[in-house]
Design a protein around this motif. Structure first.
Motif, PDB file in Angstrom:
ATOM      1  N   UNK A 131       0.829  -1.194   0.000  1.00 17.26           N
ATOM      2  CA  UNK A 131       0.000   0.000   0.000  1.00 17.26           C
ATOM      3  C   UNK A 131       0.864   1.244   0.000  1.00 17.26           C
ATOM      4  N   UNK A 132       0.258   2.369  -0.399  1.00 18.43           N
ATOM      5  CA  UNK A 132       1.005   3.619  -0.483  1.00 18.43           C
ATOM      6  C   UNK A 132       1.008   4.353   0.850  1.00 18.43           C
ATOM      7  N   UNK A 133       2.182   4.821   1.240  1.00 20.12           N
ATOM      8  CA  UNK A 133       2.367   5.657   2.421  1.00 20.12           C
ATOM      9  C   UNK A 133       1.925   4.976   3.714  1.00 20.12           C
ATOM     10  N   UNK A 134       2.614   3.892   4.107  1.00 20.76           N
ATOM     11  CA  UNK A 134       2.291   3.268   5.398  1.00 20.76           C
ATOM     12  C   UNK A 134       2.565   4.239   6.543  1.00 20.76           C
ATOM     13  N   UNK A 135       1.558   4.460   7.374  1.00 21.06           N
ATOM     14  CA  UNK A 135       1.667   5.484   8.418  1.00 21.06           C
ATOM     15  C   UNK A 135       1.556   4.921   9.827  1.00 21.06           C
ATOM     16  N   UNK A 136       1.296   3.622   9.954  1.00 20.09           N
ATOM     17  CA  UNK A 136       1.138   3.023  11.278  1.00 20.09           C
ATOM     18  C   UNK A 136       1.423   1.537  11.181  1.00 20.09           C
ATOM     19  N   UNK A 137       2.075   1.001  12.212  1.00 18.97           N
ATOM     20  CA  UNK A 137       2.370  -0.432  12.266  1.00 18.97           C
ATOM     21  C   UNK A 137       2.186  -0.889  13.704  1.00 18.97           C
ATOM     22  N   UNK A 138       1.634  -2.090  13.875  1.00 16.94           N
ATOM     23  CA  UNK A 138       1.418  -2.638  15.210  1.00 16.94           C
ATOM     24  C   UNK A 138       1.589  -4.150  15.160  1.00 16.94           C
ATOM     25  N   UNK A 139       1.749  -4.755  16.341  1.00 16.33           N
ATOM     26  CA  UNK A 139       1.928  -6.201  16.455  1.00 16.33           C
ATOM     27  C   UNK A 139       0.881  -6.734  17.424  1.00 16.33           C
ATOM     28  N   UNK A 140       0.273  -7.874  17.089  1.00 19.96           N
ATOM     29  CA  UNK A 140      -0.747  -8.411  17.989  1.00 19.96           C
ATOM     30  C   UNK A 140      -0.091  -8.890  19.279  1.00 19.96           C
ATOM     31  N   UNK A 141      -0.838  -8.944  20.394  1.00 22.18           N
ATOM     32  CA  UNK A 141      -0.236  -9.269  21.700  1.00 22.18           C
ATOM     33  C   UNK A 141       0.421 -10.636  21.777  1.00 22.18           C
ATOM     34  N   UNK A 142       0.030 -11.567  20.898  1.00 18.88           N
ATOM     35  CA  UNK A 142       0.664 -12.881  20.911  1.00 18.88           C
ATOM     36  C   UNK A 142       1.937 -12.922  20.072  1.00 18.88           C
ATOM     37  N   UNK A 143       2.205 -11.841  19.336  1.00 20.68           N
ATOM     38  CA  UNK A 143       3.432 -11.753  18.548  1.00 20.68           C
ATOM     39  C   UNK A 143       3.409 -12.491  17.236  1.00 20.68           C
ATOM     40  N   UNK A 145       1.236 -11.638  14.452  1.00 19.77           N
ATOM     41  CA  UNK A 145       0.740 -10.867  13.319  1.00 19.77           C
ATOM     42  C   UNK A 145       1.231  -9.425  13.387  1.00 19.77           C
ATOM     43  N   UNK A 146       1.664  -8.901  12.241  1.00 20.00           N
ATOM     44  CA  UNK A 146       1.979  -7.481  12.096  1.00 20.00           C
ATOM     45  C   UNK A 146       0.868  -6.843  11.264  1.00 20.00           C
ATOM     46  N   UNK A 196      -6.999  -6.008  19.996  1.00 17.55           N
ATOM     47  CA  UNK A 196      -7.518  -6.211  21.346  1.00 17.55           C
ATOM     48  C   UNK A 196      -6.471  -6.947  22.178  1.00 17.55           C
ATOM     49  N   UNK A 197      -6.651  -6.936  23.486  1.00 15.22           N
ATOM     50  CA  UNK A 197      -5.642  -7.512  24.383  1.00 15.22           C
ATOM     51  C   UNK A 197      -5.490  -9.016  24.208  1.00 15.22           C
ATOM     52  N   UNK A 198      -6.559  -9.689  23.721  1.00 18.77           N
ATOM     53  CA  UNK A 198      -6.469 -11.128  23.502  1.00 18.77           C
ATOM     54  C   UNK A 198      -6.118 -11.486  22.058  1.00 18.77           C
ATOM     55  N   UNK A 199      -5.979 -10.483  21.194  1.00 21.43           N
ATOM     56  CA  UNK A 199      -5.593 -10.709  19.819  1.00 21.43           C
ATOM     57  C   UNK A 199      -6.710 -11.179  18.903  1.00 21.43           C
ATOM     58  N   UNK A 200      -7.939 -11.289  19.417  1.00 17.27           N
ATOM     59  CA  UNK A 200      -9.044 -11.797  18.598  1.00 17.27           C
ATOM     60  C   UNK A 200      -9.519 -10.783  17.560  1.00 17.27           C
ATOM     61  N   UNK A 201      -9.390  -9.494  17.897  1.00 15.95           N
ATOM     62  CA  UNK A 201      -9.925  -8.440  17.042  1.00 15.95           C
ATOM     63  C   UNK A 201      -8.857  -7.393  16.798  1.00 15.95           C
ATOM     64  N   UNK A 218      -7.378 -14.031  12.422  1.00 20.23           N
ATOM     65  CA  UNK A 218      -6.978 -15.429  12.453  1.00 20.23           C
ATOM     66  C   UNK A 218      -5.491 -15.457  12.793  1.00 20.23           C
ATOM     67  N   UNK A 219      -5.176 -15.747  14.046  1.00 23.19           N
ATOM     68  CA  UNK A 219      -3.789 -15.690  14.494  1.00 23.19           C
ATOM     69  C   UNK A 219      -2.934 -16.770  13.839  1.00 23.19           C
ATOM     70  N   UNK A 220      -3.547 -17.878  13.483  1.00 21.43           N
ATOM     71  CA  UNK A 220      -2.787 -18.989  12.933  1.00 21.43           C
ATOM     72  C   UNK A 220      -2.171 -18.643  11.585  1.00 21.43           C
ATOM     73  N   UNK A 221      -2.969 -18.000  10.715  1.00 26.06           N
ATOM     74  CA  UNK A 221      -2.423 -17.676   9.392  1.00 26.06           C
ATOM     75  C   UNK A 221      -2.219 -16.184   9.172  1.00 26.06           C
ATOM     76  N   UNK A 222      -2.441 -15.379  10.236  1.00 25.47           N
ATOM     77  CA  UNK A 222      -2.182 -13.924  10.210  1.00 25.47           C
ATOM     78  C   UNK A 222      -3.081 -13.175   9.230  1.00 25.47           C
ATOM     79  N   UNK A 223      -4.302 -13.646   9.060  1.00 28.25           N
ATOM     80  CA  UNK A 223      -5.236 -12.966   8.170  1.00 28.25           C
ATOM     81  C   UNK A 223      -6.343 -12.284   8.976  1.00 28.25           C
ATOM     82  N   UNK A 224      -7.064 -11.382   8.321  1.00 29.76           N
ATOM     83  CA  UNK A 224      -8.279 -10.809   8.897  1.00 29.76           C
ATOM     84  C   UNK A 224      -9.437 -11.075   7.942  1.00 29.76           C
TER      85      UNK A 224
END
Length: 395
Positions: A131-143, A145-146, A196-201, A218-224
């Motif tokens: 995507x153009x101009x990435x402005x934010x990045x985060x990691x899920x609490x279980x580590x 998914x980015x 979310x704190x549990x990584x579900x959402x 989906x934490x297993x395959x890192x998709x939404x």
């Protein structure tokens, strides 16, 4: 003879026992604090590649003197504006706005390993941000998914994290559609993804279409999933960043265009949002032609909420009602610079550091326990075009 020996030895024995007791008391009361102070504290600074900025700055932060020493700079591509630490503290992820080549409209996500003794960064791998101009990045609490948000592209992307800290090629790439009423809302502008704190959402704030979207992860395959729950916000408000209370079922959205904070309940069963109220950010005592809300964070104990504004160049401080989640304004504090793009709440709850982009400085405040008000320390760190601050304690 025996009496003389006893008289000479017993005082020494008593003195030694007293000394041992004193040492034990000192050790019991002060060793944890001393150890905490001696732990190496690292700051990672994301910047725009302007004003001679050298990219990502790795700083050794001295909490006692409120000073910093540059340990390393990393400039693999242009404009590493946003960073995210892995929950393990062993990896750092950077969103670079430059793509694989000058003609590539997409950005680049780069993963780094962190030396656990020095804090230095070493390249692991990289991938197109999709995507153009990435402005934010985060990691899920279980580590696992980015998450990446793209302002110009108006889309989001996700990446799988390997055991080595490396990231995969993009797994989910979802394009938003639509517009809203403000001149800056002619198309989607994805601005942040907060899990979310549990990584579900994960909650995606799209400034361009006035929506907060809740994606199931989906934490297993890192998709939404591609059919999110959509929570519209007031037209023209422009949701930018989002923060979830660490203990209570509430969340807060900073709205860039209307300079307001949205207050939400969070359903603990399904993560759905319900708007409770919206509260003003701007100080009535300051008149400026331009204002744009930027960042939002809660204190470590969840009692105070802070939001930064570019224009008035201040922080709005709110008290959080621990029962209702509603906010009460406590005042406004100048950030000590221009254009406070982002700020960092100290993990120890003692300090607040503001990245003032246009004045090339990071200003350090000390937080008052009773009022939550950040007080100026008179200390700052000079970093060209500072945008983002991440903090890591090395053991």
């Amino acid at each position: 003879m025996n009496k003389l020996v006893f008289a000479s030895v017993f005082p020494n024995y008593i003195s030694r026992m007293i000394l041992l007791i004193i040492i034990g008391i000192i050790t019991l009361h002060f060793t944890p604090k001393t150890m905490a102070q001696s732990a190496k504290e690292i700051l990672y600074i994301g910047t725009y590649s302007q004003n001679d900025s050298k990219g990502i700055y790795v700083l050794d932060f001295d909490r006692t003197n409120l000073s910093a020493t540059i340990l390393q700079t990393v400039h693999d591509k242009q404009n590493p504006t946003f960073l995210a630490l892995h929950p393990s503290g062993r990896y750092l992820y950077a969103a670079y706005r430059e793509g694989n080549n000058p003609e590539d409209p997409n950005g680049t996500i780069v993963s780094y390993s962190i030396d656990q003794n020095s804090g230095h960064l070493s390249l692991i791998n990289q991938a197109s941000s999709a995507g153009a101009s990435p402005c934010h990045i985060s990691v899920d609490p279980t580590g696992q998914v980015v998450f990446v948000s793209h302002y110009q592209g108006g889309n989001l992307s996700t990446f799988k994290v390997a055991d080595s800290g490396a990231i995969s090629e993009p797994v989910s790439v979802i394009q938003h559609e639509g517009s809203s009423v403000h001149p800056n809302q002619t198309k989607p502008h994805m601005h942040s993804m907060i899990p979310s704190s549990d990584g579900k959402w994960v909650y995606a704030s799209d400034l361009g279409i006035d929506q907060i979207l809740k994606y199931e992860v989906n934490l297993k395959n890192a998709s939404v999933q591609k059919d999110p729950e959509i929570f519209p916000v007031k037209a023209g408000s422009g949701p930018r960043h989002f923060v979830i209370h660490p203990e209570l079922p509430y969340a807060y959205s900073v709205e860039e265009l209307s300079n307001t904070v949205g207050i939400y309940t969070v359903d603990p069963k399904n993560g759905d949002l319900l708007l409770l109220d919206r509260i003003e950010m701007l100080s009535p005592e300051i008149q400026t032609d331009y204002n744009a809300a930027a960042d939002i964070h809660l204190s470590v104990d969840g009692k105070w909420l802070y939001a930064s504004n570019r224009g008035q160049d201040n922080l709005a401080i709110y008290q959080v009602d621990q029962e209702t989640g509603l906010l009460k304004i406590q005042g406004h504090v100048p950030t000590g610079g221009q254009h406070p793009r982002n700020f960092k709440m100290d993990k120890k709850g003692e300090l607040l550091l503001v990245a003032n982009m246009e004045s090339d400085n990071i200003v350090i405040f000390r937080i008052q326990d009773q009022t939550g008000i950040p007080l100026p320390t008179g200390k700052s760190i000079s970093i060209p075009r500072a945008v983002f601050i991440e903090q890591l304690f090395l053991k």
